[in-house]
Structures are given as C-alpha cells and as structure tokens.
Design an enzyme around this catalytic site. Structure first.
Site, PDB file in Angstrom:
ATOM      1  N   THR A 107       0.872  -1.163  -0.033  1.00 19.77           N
ATOM      2  CA  THR A 107      -0.119   0.010  -0.139  1.00 19.77           C
ATOM      3  C   THR A 107       0.734   1.064   0.009  1.00 19.77           C
ATOM      4  OG1 THR A 107      -0.098  -0.539   2.489  1.00 19.77           O
ATOM      5  CG2 THR A 107      -2.058  -0.837   1.031  1.00 19.77           C
ATOM      6  N   ASP A 108       2.145   1.230   0.440  1.00 18.75           N
ATOM      7  CA  ASP A 108       2.913   2.223   0.707  1.00 18.75           C
ATOM      8  C   ASP A 108       3.241   3.055  -0.658  1.00 18.75           C
ATOM      9  OD1 ASP A 108       4.702   0.458  -0.353  1.00 18.75           O
ATOM     10  OD2 ASP A 108       6.516   1.165   0.795  1.00 18.75           O
ATOM     11  N   ALA A 135      14.893 -11.878   4.229  1.00 15.42           N
ATOM     12  CA  ALA A 135      13.791 -12.667   4.719  1.00 15.42           C
ATOM     13  C   ALA A 135      12.596 -11.961   4.793  1.00 15.42           C
ATOM     14  CB  ALA A 135      14.120 -13.191   6.023  1.00 15.42           C
ATOM     15  N   SER A 159      15.984  -6.130   5.977  1.00 12.81           N
ATOM     16  CA  SER A 159      17.649  -6.380   6.107  1.00 12.81           C
ATOM     17  C   SER A 159      18.347  -5.004   5.362  1.00 12.81           C
ATOM     18  CB  SER A 159      18.233  -7.539   6.013  1.00 12.81           C
ATOM     19  OG  SER A 159      17.828  -8.175   4.813  1.00 12.81           O
ATOM     20  N   ASP A 171       9.742   0.889   4.513  1.00 15.56           N
ATOM     21  CA  ASP A 171      10.905   0.225   5.249  1.00 15.56           C
ATOM     22  C   ASP A 171      12.003   1.619   5.999  1.00 15.56           C
ATOM     23  OD1 ASP A 171      10.060  -2.058   4.404  1.00 15.56           O
ATOM     24  OD2 ASP A 171      11.736  -2.597   3.334  1.00 15.56           O
TER      25      ASP A 171
HETATM   26  C1  GLA Z   1       9.106  -3.893   0.681  1.00 16.36           C
HETATM   27  C2  GLA Z   1       9.456  -2.546   0.399  1.00 16.36           C
HETATM   28  C3  GLA Z   1       8.096  -1.666   0.993  1.00 16.36           C
HETATM   29  C4  GLA Z   1       6.643  -2.122   0.799  1.00 16.36           C
HETATM   30  C5  GLA Z   1       6.864  -3.904   1.118  1.00 16.36           C
HETATM   31  C6  GLA Z   1       5.745  -4.622   0.816  1.00 16.36           C
HETATM   32  O1  GLA Z   1       9.536  -4.291   2.172  1.00 16.36           O
HETATM   33  O2  GLA Z   1      10.617  -2.168   0.661  1.00 16.36           O
HETATM   34  O3  GLA Z   1       8.378  -0.498   0.231  1.00 16.36           O
HETATM   35  O4  GLA Z   1       6.434  -1.936  -0.683  1.00 16.36           O
HETATM   36  O5  GLA Z   1       7.894  -4.426   0.398  1.00 16.36           O
HETATM   37  O6  GLA Z   1       4.538  -4.074   1.749  1.00 16.36           O
END
Ligand code: GLA
Length: 394
Positions: free
Chosen positions: A37-38, A127, A131, A177
């Site tokens: 969704t981001d 994973a 990371s 992230d």
């Molecule tokens: C990875 C990406 C995030 C997000 C997720 C899925 O972690 O870095 O920006 O899109 O996948 O929700």
C-alpha cells in the site's frame, strides 16, 4: 550487543583504540498489516523490532571504504574507493551500504575521507524483515554523524535511503522500510498514511499475546523478484483509472468506486492487483480501529484476509509462506497470521497467545518439517527504536 564489545570487535579487525570507534544499531522492521500500500498512497501499520544490525565505524586517512563483519554480512573484506562507488551485484550487503554513499554523493555532499566499517548481523538477511533498509539506515546515520552533515530531519534521511534503493539497487520500493528505520519508537506501532506522511504512534500492546515471526528460511534478493513488475502494474492501472476520473493514487479509490469502474482496466490481472491494493488499504484502516479498541479478533481476521489477498490477487506469496499461514490459522491460540514484507519467501507474522508460544513453535515446526523436510526458525521479538547511535552498554 553492548557497544563496548562491538567496538572491541572492530579494533580486533582494524587495530587502534576503541575510543575513536563509534557504534550504531538499526532495527529489523515488522509490518503488522499493510502490504504494497505504501507506494500506492495508502496506509501501513508497522513497528521496529528489537533485533537488527550493529555497525561500527572510524574515519580513515585515505578515500577508501573498508568492510569487515562478524559473520554473515555479505561482502566481508571488500575495499571500495569512495571515488568509484558502483554496484557489485554479488555483494548484496556491501551494495546496500554503497547505495547510500552514492545517494549522498549525488546530492552533492562532501565526503572528504574514507571509513573503516564493521557490521554484526543479528537478523535474517533477505527474509522480508527489511535487512537492506536496516543496512541503509545505519549507513545513512553513520554518514550524517561521522561527516558532521547535521541533517536533523530524520525523514530527510529516510527519503535518501528510499531513493538509494530506487536508483542504485534498482528496486522501486516505497517509503515504508526507511520510514520505520528512522521514525519507529520502542513500545509503539506507527499508523502511517503514506500519501501525506501523517502518522500516529499507538502503544503496541496485545493483551496476553506475543508477536511471533516464523522464518521459512526461503531466501530471496528482492531485486530478483517480480517486485518491480507489481509497481509497474499498479502504475499502469492508475493511468487507466486516471483516463476516466481524477485520482492521485490507487489507495484513494473507495471499494465502491473500484467495483463500479474496474472494467476500465480491461485486464483480469490488473483487476486482481488493484483489488488487493484497495481492500488491503481498507483492512489496514479497519485493523487499526480494531486494535485501538482492543478487538484483537477483528485485527486477526484482517491479517488473515491480507494473506489471502497477497496470495491470490497480488500473487507475491509462495508455498512455504502459504503453508505457515494456513497451519497457523488452524490453531485456537493464534489470533492472526500472514506473510510479511515483499514476499516470494521470508517470514510470516503471527499473533499468538503468550502461554502457547512454545506449542506454536512445536506444532507449526512439526507440520512444516513434515511438508518441507526442515524446520523454520522463530523470532519472538519486542518492539524497538529506529536507527540510533549506541554509546553505553545496552
Ligand atoms: C518491501 C518494500 C516496501 C513495501 C513492502 C511490501 O518491504 O521495501 O516499500 O512495498 O515490500 O509491503
């Protein structure tokens, strides 16, 4: 890991005194709910974990970056000139570090000397626990501190890291992230609106329950997955909707508008992708409300539905993750369970009754071993802070 031990490990490798070594920690990230969704302008509900990556650093007199690590940091022993920061495909860990150097250099920051770097990894790599973002987060904070750049707005550092992934690593991730790396706070989950970046911190408490991460041990490098294809599909779908209505982002579509207008996509695959995005955003909003009034059952239901949608509509799961989630759903002591992060391997996140965590490990582990011939690994982690310098014994 106490900061002084980290500094000692550093000087074991590079020599000199621990006094001149600075030490940092960056967390793994957990996503309670809200996948993909981001970058579609929607909501996410993540927190930082207490496990993560430790790093130690000291300036050099030349212009080289030297890498050393305790164990499993890919790229041990690499030496990279600051004036020739280029991707090294086979060294994923080093690349994550280099991506951030590249981003700062391209932004015009002066980095006048090289660094001795040392990493100690206390989380699974590749994973689905962020990371790469943790390595980038620690690198960005080190750069800011060691070169005295004085970037006070942590969101600025988060955005530099996201751009580093987009440009240098070539993976078109959203802000999630990096946001967690720089903005998370211990004991809180953050409800983020990724469209306008407004966020709310909510105490992370599940009454009598624990967050359990189950690692399928199926590894992948996100750059080798169809992650970018999903980003492109979403962009394509947005364009098609924009040809018939005013729309900023897919997550601005209500489910009613989506159902009414989905034929404009003229493609079953795109319909599935957008269905995931629109309903996942709704699930995050619903799960967040349920969490605040302590309706854990509704929260769990949203988690389970999220997995089904990621599996069937967004198609980013895999047989190992489907098995782990499916087994967890059968257990009366599990509130909810789903794959976490980008998928294609990695971990599930489950909310498990505190007194049944051992039973969970045993029962899920037995079933998984019967199916795949090996046992998964578990992390029962507390929440943690975002990336920070660690100076005292912690
Ligand atoms: C990875 C990406 C995030 C997000 C997720 C899925 O972690 O870095 O920006 O899109 O996948 O929700």
């Amino acid at each position: 890991m106490p900061a002084n031990r980290l500094a000692e490990n550093f000087t074991d490798r590079y020599g000199g005194s621990t006094e001149t070594v600075r030490t940092f920690f960056a967390p793994a990230r957990l996503i309670l709910i809200g996948e993909y969704t981001d970058f579609n302008g929607g909501h996410v509900y993540p927190c930082a974990a207490s496990i993560g990556i430790y790093g130690a650093v000291r300036p050099r007199t030349d212009r080289e970056l030297h890498f050393a690590s305790a164990k499993n940091f890919p790229g041990e022993g690499a030496v990279i000139p600051l004036d020739k920061v280029e991707p090294h495909k086979e060294w994923l860990g080093v690349n994550s570090v280099l991506s951030v150097f590249d981003a700062f250099l391209k932004l015009g920051y002066e980095l006048p000397f090289g660094l001795d770097l040392y990493f100690d990894v206390d989380m699974p790599i590749g994973a689905g626990m962020g990371s790469a973002a943790a390595i980038q987060g620690i690198t960005a904070l080190m750069i800011d501190q060691i070169y005295g750049l004085g970037i006070e707005d942590r969101m600025e550092l988060a955005k530099i890291c996201m751009r580093a992934t987009n440009d240098f690593m070539g993976v078109k991730v959203g802000i999630l992230d990096s946001f967690v790396e720089f903005m998370a706070k211990k004991d809180f989950a953050v409800y983020l609106n990724a469209e306008n970046m407004s966020c709310r911190y909510v105490p992370l408490q599940f009454r009598g329950k624990k967050i359990v991460i189950t690692d399928s041990l199926k590894r992948r490098d996100i750059a080798d997955t169809p992650y970018n294809d999903r980003v492109a599909e979403c962009a394509q779908a947005l364009k098609k909707f924009q040809s018939v209505m005013h729309l900023n982002a897919l997550c601005d579509l209500s489910s009613d508008t989506f159902e009414q207008w989905k034929d404009v996509l003229m493609d079953d695959v795109l319909v599935k992708r957008v269905r995931h995005v629109v309903y996942e955003n709704k699930r995050v909003v619903r799960a967040f409300s349920a969490f605040r009034v302590k309706k854990e059952d509704v929260f769990g239901k949203m988690m389970n539905e999220s997995h089904v949608s990621l599996r069937d509509d967004f198609e980013v799961s895999c047989k190992e993750l489907d098995f782990l989630a499916g087994e967890a759903w059968k257990k009366p002591y599990v509130t909810g369970s789903r794959m976490m992060g980008a998928g294609f391997g990695g971990c599930t996140i489950s909310i498990v009754d505190e007194d049944a965590v051992d039973t969970f490990r045993k029962e899920i582990g037995d079933a998984f071993e019967k199916e795949f011939g090996y046992r998964p690994e578990y992390y029962v982690t507390d929440s943690g802070d975002g990336v920070k310098e660690i100076t005292s014994i912690e």
